[in-house]
Enzyme design. Structure first.
Site, PDB file in Angstrom:
ATOM      1  N   TYR A  60      27.286 123.189  49.445  1.00 55.36           N
ATOM      2  CA  TYR A  60      27.874 122.907  50.454  1.00 55.36           C
ATOM      3  C   TYR A  60      27.427 122.092  51.588  1.00 55.36           C
ATOM      4  O   TYR A  60      28.008 121.427  52.261  1.00 55.36           O
ATOM      5  CB  TYR A  60      28.836 123.960  50.841  1.00 55.36           C
ATOM      6  CG  TYR A  60      29.796 124.683  49.923  1.00 55.36           C
ATOM      7  CD1 TYR A  60      30.107 124.246  48.585  1.00 55.36           C
ATOM      8  CD2 TYR A  60      30.255 126.107  50.230  1.00 55.36           C
ATOM      9  CE1 TYR A  60      30.736 125.105  47.874  1.00 55.36           C
ATOM     10  CE2 TYR A  60      31.090 126.828  49.323  1.00 55.36           C
ATOM     11  CZ  TYR A  60      31.419 126.200  47.949  1.00 55.36           C
ATOM     12  OH  TYR A  60      32.108 126.898  47.356  1.00 55.36           O
ATOM     13  N   LYS A  89      25.800 130.862  46.100  1.00 52.68           N
ATOM     14  CA  LYS A  89      25.752 130.476  44.898  1.00 52.68           C
ATOM     15  C   LYS A  89      24.500 129.609  44.675  1.00 52.68           C
ATOM     16  O   LYS A  89      23.944 128.858  45.755  1.00 52.68           O
ATOM     17  CB  LYS A  89      27.065 129.636  44.869  1.00 52.68           C
ATOM     18  CG  LYS A  89      28.189 130.425  45.049  1.00 52.68           C
ATOM     19  CD  LYS A  89      29.544 129.362  44.676  1.00 52.68           C
ATOM     20  CE  LYS A  89      30.719 130.059  45.397  1.00 52.68           C
ATOM     21  NZ  LYS A  89      30.774 129.836  46.958  1.00 52.68           N
ATOM     22  N   HIS A 122      26.391 129.014  40.342  1.00 52.38           N
ATOM     23  CA  HIS A 122      27.851 128.468  40.825  1.00 52.38           C
ATOM     24  C   HIS A 122      28.430 127.704  39.600  1.00 52.38           C
ATOM     25  O   HIS A 122      29.730 127.882  39.652  1.00 52.38           O
ATOM     26  CB  HIS A 122      27.157 127.238  41.594  1.00 52.38           C
ATOM     27  CG  HIS A 122      28.361 126.841  42.672  1.00 52.38           C
ATOM     28  ND1 HIS A 122      28.165 126.082  43.692  1.00 52.38           N
ATOM     29  CD2 HIS A 122      29.708 126.826  42.493  1.00 52.38           C
ATOM     30  CE1 HIS A 122      29.275 125.763  44.543  1.00 52.38           C
ATOM     31  NE2 HIS A 122      30.086 126.189  43.567  1.00 52.38           N
TER      32      HIS A 122
END
Length: 341
Positions: A60, A89, A122
């Protein structure tokens, strides 16, 4: 981003016991697509509003900003670190055994924390991996993840976006069973086949995109698909109970035996999401939402496929799970009809 909260609110947090004995809050805050300049404020507001479960990821790109916000909140002394569950993750480029610990330490540095409550693989995908075999293997990556638990860097480990077949393979070599599997779950993709398997194996499921991931429509090229929150059945149930569509969907997710991690930037939505913890859908409304069709992934994983890699298409990535899920749903429907006949 709207108002920045100054006061702290305490909210009773329902939780589930994971297979390692730790209590896992059922309502969390997702931070995917939380933009620079907003991510830290969102997390700060969430903690002040009463959230105690936060979901992050290396992918992210906003963990350093979030780390500054976490440090500032904990410094005020109203919320203790041990009362907040943090999930992060592992990125797809750090699957090699020698890279996993480095990645975890980078997460800790960015978040300005001494440990992570839960660290997930992830995706079962390795960046730039070519050929028919995944290299490094999931076995290599998972064994490196297990060492993170041994060293106290993380308390729990888990997976995200794994098919049932990939989980079955993992369970043949896992010394530490995954505590959590994070997958897409909502009424338009109940993911029941995968969910039921995880429950059977004692692996808790967290539902990502519990609102149907409305803000990723353009990214995923879903302009032809009806947004879940605009679905007629969802709107009907929401109107019946004088609730927003999002509240109905989160209630459904909790009653579907998952934890949920909706993302929002608005304080009013943070509070509304927490209010869902006091609301339960009547059984008839819950079941009516289970029957939404067509069943389709919103985050389909196509961006993880590579015609030169081990997963050339979505069928290979998910091991044909769409077919299994359809058969599973059909059998469940036939069983229900037989029971009520």
């Amino acid at each position: 981003m709207d108002t920045v909260l100054s006061e702290y609110t305490t909210v009773e947090q329902p939780s589930v016991k994971l297979n390692n004995g730790l209590q896992f809050p059922l309502m969390g805050l997702g931070t995917w697509k939380a933009s620079p300049g907003d991510a830290g404020k969102i997390v700060s507001n969430a903690l002040k509003a009463g959230f105690r479960h936060l979901d992050f990821a290396m992918m992210y790109g906003n963990q350093a900003e979030i780390g500054e916000a976490l440090t500032a909140v904990f410094k005020e002394g109203k919320v203790k670190r041990e009362d907040v569950w943090m999930t992060s993750k592992l990125d797809n480029e750090h699957h090699a055994s020698g890279d996993v610990e480095k990645a975890a330490r980078k997460v800790l540095k960015d978040l300005q924390q001494e440990y992570i409550d839960l660290f997930l693989i992830h995706w079962p995908v390795v960046k730039n991996c070519k050929g028919d075999t995944l290299k490094p293997s999931i076995k290599e990556t998972w064994q490196a993840m297990e060492k993170l638990v041994d060293e106290g860097l993380v308390k729990s480990i888990g997976i995200s976006n794994f098919s049932v077949e990939k989980i079955k393979d993992m369970l043949t070599f896992a010394r530490i069973k995954p505590a959590v599997h994070q997958i897409e779950v909502h009424p338009m993709w109940s993911n029941q086949y995968n969910l039921d398997f995880c429950h059977k194996e004692g692996i808790h499921v967290t539902a990502y995109s519990p609102l149907g991931s409305p803000d990723s429509a353009e990214m995923m090229k879903r302009s032809h698909k009806e947004p879940l929150m605009q679905n007629a059945k969802v709107q009907e149930v929401a109107s019946k109970h004088n609730k927003a569509a999002a509240e109905v969907l989160l209630a459904w997710g909790l009653q579907h035996d998952t934890s949920v991690i909706p993302k929002t930037t608005k304080v009013k939505n943070l509070k509304a999401n927490l209010d869902v913890l006091k609301f339960k859908l009547p059984e008839e409304d819950y079941k009516s939402l289970c029957g939404i069709s067509p069943q389709e992934r919103m985050v389909d994983g196509s961006f993880m496929c590579d015609k030169e890699g081990p997963y050339k298409n979505m069928h290979e990535l998910w091991d044909g799970e769409e077919t299994q899920d359809s058969l599973h749903s059909l059998m469940g429907s036939l069983t229900q009809k037989a029971t009520t006949a």
